[in-house]
Design an enzyme around this catalytic site. Structure first.
Site, PDB file in Angstrom:
ATOM      1  N   GLU A 288      -5.327   6.797  -0.635  1.00 10.13           N
ATOM      2  CA  GLU A 288      -6.025   6.932   0.655  1.00 10.13           C
ATOM      3  C   GLU A 288      -5.440   5.867   1.565  1.00 10.13           C
ATOM      4  O   GLU A 288      -5.734   4.676   1.395  1.00 10.13           O
ATOM      5  CB  GLU A 288      -7.532   6.662   0.483  1.00 10.13           C
TER       6      GLU A 288
ATOM      7  N   GLU B  83       0.498   2.117  12.839  1.00  7.86           N
ATOM      8  CA  GLU B  83      -0.912   1.733  12.748  1.00  7.86           C
ATOM      9  C   GLU B  83      -1.008   0.250  13.116  1.00  7.86           C
ATOM     10  O   GLU B  83      -0.450  -0.602  12.410  1.00  7.86           O
ATOM     11  CB  GLU B  83      -1.421   1.963  11.323  1.00  7.86           C
TER      12      GLU B  83
ATOM     13  N   CYS C  26      -9.421   3.045   9.194  1.00  6.63           N
ATOM     14  CA  CYS C  26      -8.353   4.004   8.912  1.00  6.63           C
ATOM     15  C   CYS C  26      -8.500   5.250   9.763  1.00  6.63           C
ATOM     16  O   CYS C  26      -7.528   5.882  10.151  1.00  6.63           O
ATOM     17  CB  CYS C  26      -8.398   4.383   7.437  1.00  6.63           C
TER      18      CYS C  26
HETATM   19  P1  NAD Z   1      -3.651  -3.600   1.710  1.00  5.69           P
HETATM   20  O1  NAD Z   1      -2.697  -2.508   1.365  1.00  5.69           O
HETATM   21  O2  NAD Z   1      -3.111  -4.888   2.171  1.00  5.69           O
HETATM   22  O3  NAD Z   1      -4.590  -3.945   0.447  1.00  5.69           O
HETATM   23  C1  NAD Z   1      -5.352  -2.938  -0.194  1.00  5.69           C
HETATM   24  C2  NAD Z   1      -5.720  -3.422  -1.590  1.00  5.69           C
HETATM   25  O4  NAD Z   1      -4.540  -3.534  -2.379  1.00  5.69           O
HETATM   26  C3  NAD Z   1      -6.385  -4.794  -1.643  1.00  5.69           C
HETATM   27  O5  NAD Z   1      -7.401  -4.783  -2.621  1.00  5.69           O
HETATM   28  C4  NAD Z   1      -5.246  -5.700  -2.071  1.00  5.69           C
HETATM   29  O6  NAD Z   1      -5.672  -6.886  -2.710  1.00  5.69           O
HETATM   30  C5  NAD Z   1      -4.517  -4.792  -3.038  1.00  5.69           C
HETATM   31  N1  NAD Z   1      -3.116  -5.148  -3.326  1.00  5.69           N
HETATM   32  C6  NAD Z   1      -2.295  -5.949  -2.612  1.00  5.69           C
HETATM   33  N2  NAD Z   1      -1.088  -6.001  -3.201  1.00  5.69           N
HETATM   34  C7  NAD Z   1      -1.143  -5.202  -4.291  1.00  5.69           C
HETATM   35  C8  NAD Z   1      -0.208  -4.830  -5.296  1.00  5.69           C
HETATM   36  N3  NAD Z   1       1.045  -5.287  -5.283  1.00  5.69           N
HETATM   37  N4  NAD Z   1      -0.611  -3.976  -6.275  1.00  5.69           N
HETATM   38  C9  NAD Z   1      -1.864  -3.477  -6.289  1.00  5.69           C
HETATM   39  N5  NAD Z   1      -2.801  -3.809  -5.360  1.00  5.69           N
HETATM   40  C10 NAD Z   1      -2.443  -4.660  -4.375  1.00  5.69           C
HETATM   41  O7  NAD Z   1      -4.637  -2.983   2.792  1.00  5.69           O
HETATM   42  P2  NAD Z   1      -5.812  -3.711   3.595  1.00  5.69           P
HETATM   43  O8  NAD Z   1      -5.229  -4.571   4.660  1.00  5.69           O
HETATM   44  O9  NAD Z   1      -6.795  -4.292   2.655  1.00  5.69           O
HETATM   45  O10 NAD Z   1      -6.544  -2.450   4.265  1.00  5.69           O
HETATM   46  C11 NAD Z   1      -6.124  -1.861   5.442  1.00  5.69           C
HETATM   47  C12 NAD Z   1      -5.372  -0.563   5.189  1.00  5.69           C
HETATM   48  O11 NAD Z   1      -6.178   0.332   4.418  1.00  5.69           O
HETATM   49  C13 NAD Z   1      -5.082   0.164   6.485  1.00  5.69           C
HETATM   50  O12 NAD Z   1      -3.800   0.731   6.425  1.00  5.69           O
HETATM   51  C14 NAD Z   1      -6.162   1.230   6.518  1.00  5.69           C
HETATM   52  O13 NAD Z   1      -5.864   2.340   7.331  1.00  5.69           O
HETATM   53  C15 NAD Z   1      -6.245   1.604   5.074  1.00  5.69           C
HETATM   54  N6  NAD Z   1      -7.521   2.258   4.749  1.00  5.69           N
HETATM   55  C16 NAD Z   1      -7.512   3.588   4.409  1.00  5.69           C
HETATM   56  C17 NAD Z   1      -8.720   4.248   4.148  1.00  5.69           C
HETATM   57  C18 NAD Z   1      -8.769   5.730   3.805  1.00  5.69           C
HETATM   58  O14 NAD Z   1      -9.795   6.177   3.327  1.00  5.69           O
HETATM   59  N7  NAD Z   1      -7.704   6.497   4.037  1.00  5.69           N
HETATM   60  C19 NAD Z   1      -9.923   3.535   4.217  1.00  5.69           C
HETATM   61  C20 NAD Z   1      -9.896   2.183   4.575  1.00  5.69           C
HETATM   62  C21 NAD Z   1      -8.682   1.559   4.824  1.00  5.69           C
END
Ligand code: NAD
Length: 489
Positions: free
Chosen positions: A258, A393, A292
C-alpha cells in the site's frame, strides 16, 4: 518561550517491544528520540527493536499459531470485537497520543480511534465468514471444495502518518483470518500501536498472537528477511517498498504493498465551484498534507478555473494553522525537520524553474511556530504537468492547480503520473461521472465528495501506488489462501 501548548506526556504507553504479552528490553542499544513536531521537543527516548526482538516476536507468533487457528471462529470474533470496544473506550487517550506522535490536529485526532474501532469491528465480523467454495469437478463421482486458510505469521509494517488506522485495517483483517501478527510501527510514531497492543491483551487475545516491535529500517529489514514470516503487508513509500521486495526475495515471501499517491481532483464546469474548491482543499489539509489519499493535483475545466482557484485561496486564508492541541486548528506541522526542508526544497525549485505560479504560501512559518516544522499552506497555479510539482508525492501542504479543456485531456492529465491510488471527480452530470470514473487509472474514485474510507471498501492502489487491497472481502483475501481438496465419492 513558545505559545504552543506542551504535549501531555503522561498519556504515552511503555515504549518497549510487546512480545508474547511481555515487555522486552531491547538489546541493540539503538534509541530514537521521538520529537513532537509542533515544538521540536523530545517526548520520549524510544529504544528500538532490532533483529533479536524481531526473532523473538516471530517465534512468539509461530508458537501462538496452533491455538489461534484452533479457536472456534465465534470466540475469535468475540475477542476482536472486545478489542474494538476497548479502542473506542480508550478514545480520549488514544487521540491525545495520536496528536503527540504525529502532530495531527486534535479535532481530527479525536475521530481516529472511532475509525480504527470501526475497522476492527468490521474485520471481527469476518472471523466466522471466511469459508470456501464447492468447485465443479470431474471425473465423477467426486467432491471438490476449497478451504480459505490463513498464511501463518504475517509481518505488518505501517507508516508514521496513519499508524492506528493502518494497524486496524491490516492487522484486523490478518487476525480475523486466523493469522498471527508481528506489527512493526515506525520510530517516528510508535506509541498508538503499542497502546493498541496492550488493549488487545486486555480483550483476551492469547499471548503471542499480536506482537508489537517498534523500530526503524533495521527492524524492518530483519522482519522482511525472516524465514518464519509467511506473508508481508507493507504500507509506506515506494522507495522503502523496493527494499522490502529485495528482502522478501530471500525466502520468496509474498508481499502486499500500500504505497503513495499523486491523486487528482477533476473539476468540471458544471459542478458547484465553492463545494469543489472546499473538497479540493482537503488534498492539502488531510494530515496537514501528509496523507496517501490526498488529492494534491487540482485539474479544473478552464471556464471555472480562476473561480475555483479564488474560492480555494480565500477559504485557505481563513483556516487556522498552528498548535495541534488547539481545538480549532486544521493544519499542523509536518513530521520532521528533514521533511520540512525537503518540502521547502520542492517549492524553491518550482519557483526557480517557473514550473508553476505561486499563488499563496511557499515559506516556513516563524514567530511562535518557528521551533516546530510548519510549512505555510501553499498553492501553485498553472502547474506544468511534467514538473516535480505535478509528478512527485510531496507529502506536505502543497496543491498544484492546472486547467483543462476537454474530458480526454482531463483523463490524460489525471492518469499522467506513475501513481494510481485515488481520484476525485466533481460534476453534476451523472453519465460523465461514470465515464470519467471508468477512464481513471486509480484504485479508488470518489465523485462529488470524500467522507473517508469505510471498512467495507476495497482500498488500494494501481501502478506504483501498490497492489493488494485493504478493507472489504478483498482485504480479507490478502490474508487467506485457498486449499483445494478433491475427494472420490
Ligand atoms: P516509509 O516508507 O519511510 O516507512 C514505512 C515503514 O517502513 C516504517 O514503519 C519504516 O520504519 C519501515 N521501514 C523503513 N525502512 C525499511 C526497510 N528497509 N525494510 C522494511 N521496513 C522499513 O514511509 P512513511 O514516511 O512512514 O509513510 C509515508 C508514505 O506511506 C507515503 O508515501 C504515503 O503515501 C504512504 N502511505 C500509504 C498508505 C496507503 O494505504 N496506500 C497509507 C498511509 C501512508
Amino acid at each position: 518561550m513558545t505559545a504552543l501548548a506542551d504535549a501531555p506526556l503522561d498519556v504515552l504507553p511503555d515504549t518497549r517491544p510487546l512480545v508474547a504479552g511481555e515487555r522486552l528490553d531491547p538489546s541493540g542499544g539503538a534509541v530514537h528520540p521521538h520529537v513532537y513536531a509542533a515544538t521540536g521537543r523530545v517526548t520520549a527516548e524510544v529504544a528500538l527493536g532490532g533483529p533479536r526482538e524481531i526473532d523473538a516476536a516471530v517465534a512468539a507468533g509461530r508458537a501462538a499459531l496452533p491455538r489461534w487457528r484452533a479457536l472456534a471462529a465465534p470466540e475469535r470474533r468475540a475477542i476482536l470485537t472486545r478489542a474494538a470496544q476497548l479502542v473506542l473506550a480508550d478514545a480520549e487517550r488514544l487521540s491525545a497520543i495520536q496528536t503527540l506522535e504525529t502532530s495531527l490536529p486534535i479535532q481530527f485526532a479525536r475521530g481516529v480511534p472511532a475509525v480504527a474501532a470501526d475497522h476492527l469491528a468490521y474485520h471481527a465480523g469476518w472471523s466466522d465468514k471466511v469459508g470456501g467454495e464447492v468447485v465443479t469437478t470431474w471425473p465423477g463421482p467426486a467432491l471438490d471444495y476449497t478451504v480459505e486458510e490463513p498464511y501463518g505469521v504475517v509481518a505488518v509494517i505501517v507508516p508514521w502518518n496513519s499508524p492506528l488506522v493502518s494497524m486496524a485495517q491490516v492487522a484486523g483483517a490478518a487476525l480475523a483470518a486466523g493469522n498471527c501478527v508481528v506489527l512493526k510501527p515506525p520510530e517516528l510514531a510508535p506509541f498508538t500501536s503499542l497502546r493498541v497492543g496492550e488493549l488487545f491483551g486486555e480483550a483476551g487475545l492469547p499471548a503471542g498472537v499480536l506482537n508489537v516491535v517498534p523500530g526503524g529500517a533495521g527492524a524492518g529489514e530483519a522482519l522482511v528477511r525472516h524465514p518464519g514470516v509467511d506473508k508481508i503487508h507493507f504500507t509506506g513509500s515506494g522507495a522503502t517498498a523496493r527494499r522490502v521486495l529485495a528482502g522478501a526475495q530471500e525466502h520468496l515471501t509474498p508481499v502486499a504493498l500500500e504505497l503513495g499517491g499523486k491523486s487528482a481532483h477533476v473539476i468540471f464546469a458544471d459542478s458547484d465551484p465553492k463545494a469543489a474548491a472546499r473538497h479540493a482543499l482537503s488534498g492539502l489539509l488531510i494530515g496537514s498534507g501528509q496523507g496517501c489519499v490526498n488529492g494534491t493535483r487540482v485539474l479544473v475545466e478552464r471556464p471555472v478555473y480562476e473561480q475555483v482557484l479564488e474560492h480555494a485561496v480565500a477559504r485557505l486564508r481563513r483556516l487556522p494553522v498552528g498548535d495541534p492541541m488547539r481545538a480549532d486548528t486544521v493544519l499542523g506541522p509536518v513530521i520532521t525537520e528533514v521533511a520540512c526542508e525537503r518540502i521547502l526544497g520542492v517549492i524553491g525549485r518550482a519557483r526557480q524553474e517557473g514550473s508553476g505560479l505561486l499563488v499563496t504560501g511557499g515559506e516556513r512559518l516563524g514567530g511562535d511556530l518557528a521551533p516546530g516544522y510548519f510549512v505555510a499552506p501553499t498553492i501553485f497555479g498553472d502547474v506544468d504537468p511534467a514538473s516535480e510539482l505535478a509528478q512527485d508525492e510531496i507529502f506536505g501542504p502543497v496543491l498544484a492547480f492546472a486547467p483543462f479543456d476537454t474530458l480526454q485531456r482531463a483523463l490524460d492529465l489525471a492518469n499522467g503520473t506513475r501513481y494510481g491510488l485515488a481520484a476525485y471527480v466533481h460534476t453534476a452530470d451523472v453519465r460523465r461521472a461514470h465515464r470519467v470514473a471508468a477512464g481513471l487509472e486509480a484504485g479508488n474514485v470518489w465523485v462529488n465528495g470524500f467522507y473517508g474510507v469505510a471498512p467495507s471498501m476495497p482500498f488500494g492502489g494501481n501502478k506504483q501506488s501498490g497492489h493488494g487491497r485493504v478493507g472489504g472481502r478483498a482485504g480479507l483475501r490478502e490474508f487467506t489462501r485457498p486449499k483445494n481438496v478433491w475427494l472420490a465419492l
